[in-house]
Design an enzyme around this catalytic site. Sequence first.
Site, mmCIF file in Angstrom:
data_model
loop_
_atom_site.group_PDB
_atom_site.id
_atom_site.type_symbol
_atom_site.label_atom_id
_atom_site.label_comp_id
_atom_site.label_asym_id
_atom_site.label_seq_id
_atom_site.Cartn_x
_atom_site.Cartn_y
_atom_site.Cartn_z
ATOM 1 N N ILE A 68 0.864 -1.180 0.000
ATOM 2 C CA ILE A 68 0.000 0.000 0.000
ATOM 3 C C ILE A 68 0.899 1.228 0.000
ATOM 4 O O ILE A 68 1.740 1.383 0.882
ATOM 5 C CB ILE A 68 -0.906 0.017 1.245
ATOM 6 C CG1 ILE A 68 -1.740 -1.256 1.333
ATOM 7 C CG2 ILE A 68 -1.814 1.245 1.226
ATOM 8 C CD1 ILE A 68 -2.493 -1.407 2.640
ATOM 9 N N GLY A 72 6.201 8.733 -4.948
ATOM 10 C CA GLY A 72 6.100 9.703 -6.036
ATOM 11 C C GLY A 72 5.054 10.759 -5.799
ATOM 12 O O GLY A 72 4.809 11.609 -6.666
ATOM 13 N N TYR A 73 4.428 10.695 -4.619
ATOM 14 C CA TYR A 73 3.425 11.682 -4.224
ATOM 15 C C TYR A 73 2.357 11.869 -5.298
ATOM 16 O O TYR A 73 1.769 10.892 -5.753
ATOM 17 C CB TYR A 73 4.086 13.001 -3.830
ATOM 18 C CG TYR A 73 5.131 12.834 -2.756
ATOM 19 C CD1 TYR A 73 4.868 12.067 -1.623
ATOM 20 C CD2 TYR A 73 6.403 13.404 -2.880
ATOM 21 C CE1 TYR A 73 5.829 11.890 -0.633
ATOM 22 C CE2 TYR A 73 7.372 13.227 -1.889
ATOM 23 C CZ TYR A 73 7.072 12.475 -0.767
ATOM 24 O OH TYR A 73 8.013 12.300 0.200
ATOM 25 N N GLN A 118 -6.834 3.370 0.883
ATOM 26 C CA GLN A 118 -6.640 2.234 1.769
ATOM 27 C C GLN A 118 -7.671 2.150 2.879
ATOM 28 O O GLN A 118 -7.758 1.126 3.574
ATOM 29 C CB GLN A 118 -5.233 2.255 2.370
ATOM 30 C CG GLN A 118 -4.999 3.313 3.449
ATOM 31 C CD GLN A 118 -3.641 3.168 4.096
ATOM 32 O OE1 GLN A 118 -2.739 3.900 3.762
ATOM 33 N NE2 GLN A 118 -3.477 2.228 5.010
ATOM 34 N N HIS A 143 -0.205 6.514 6.348
ATOM 35 C CA HIS A 143 0.329 6.578 7.714
ATOM 36 C C HIS A 143 -0.635 7.303 8.666
ATOM 37 O O HIS A 143 -0.257 7.658 9.787
ATOM 38 C CB HIS A 143 1.715 7.225 7.771
ATOM 39 C CG HIS A 143 2.675 6.630 6.802
ATOM 40 N ND1 HIS A 143 2.852 5.267 6.677
ATOM 41 C CD2 HIS A 143 3.493 7.194 5.872
ATOM 42 C CE1 HIS A 143 3.740 5.021 5.728
ATOM 43 N NE2 HIS A 143 4.138 6.167 5.221
ATOM 44 N N ASP A 169 6.232 2.958 9.398
ATOM 45 C CA ASP A 169 6.107 4.363 9.811
ATOM 46 C C ASP A 169 5.079 4.573 10.921
ATOM 47 O O ASP A 169 4.236 5.472 10.851
ATOM 48 C CB ASP A 169 5.760 5.243 8.597
ATOM 49 C CG ASP A 169 6.860 5.223 7.542
ATOM 50 O OD1 ASP A 169 7.955 4.729 7.857
ATOM 51 O OD2 ASP A 169 6.618 5.685 6.427
#
Length: 299
Positions: A68, A72-73, A118, A143, A169
């Site tokens: 997931i 590359g934003y 997600q 995150h 993270d």
Amino acid sequence: MKLRQILKKIIKKQSRKLIPLIYGNNLKKLALFYNTKWGEEEGSHMYAQHYEKHFAPIRFKPLKILEIGIGGYDDPTKGGESLKLWKKYFPKSMIYGIDIIDKKALEEERIKIFQGSQDDELFLKEVIAETGELDIIIDDGSHINKHAIESFKTLFPALKKNGIYIVEDTHTSYWPSLIGEKWSNFGKGSVYLESLTKVGGSLDLNDQNTSMNFFKRLVDGLNYEEFLHPGYVPSYFDKNIVSMHFYHNLVIIYKGDNNEGSNIVKNNILRSFMLQNLGIKSLEELDLEFPSMSQTNDE
């Protein structure tokens, strides 16, 4: 001079092809090459050392791996380094990626990409319907604490027995969301920057809404057969998590049948020989108070 520049370019291009071949079995070297999961500069995540420990025994198996978050934003043509890393390290595996931005331009042989969020349960179930059961799931997505929890609740059941679920993270558990007028325009137009203002963490280490506290609560479930608590109903996670590994900013969870049993307790009451040894016929004679026990899969 021109010839020298051309030769340098050729050598550089060929070396990029050779390095993954030479270091294909060294995850730390590959991570440095792909500039992901490992770094030597200050502030870098150092996950590769842990991944190598857990993945090395299974790297040549034909696995289905889902990550997931593609990187590359907001640029649909950038990212995908982790997917390439997994493709190289697991030479017989199919690699799947999920990102909220359309990253299908990065697809290649053995790499398939889905677009969606997600925390969208329906979308995740549609992905699983196409991929089938998975062997490894890696959450390197938004995150946002709530997203990590909801994704786990939906996707962990889609893991095969002996599968591995990973959450990266987890430091955002300790970051509170940035609310108020001051932050209302922060990161506007950038999915990544906007997500930083709503991570949903907390300065309170006991806050039950953070992803770290969610996963810490699951640890007790490893020992649910030892709970001295008549009538306790084990959750799905109690019965299907067999081990959990916590590292800096990283949680690794193994799926399996958690049914080893207890030599002292059965069905969450003392075995008859223990009652006899205590000289009693039932737990009631001990005059214990049993607190309510929340079910982690219902939270």
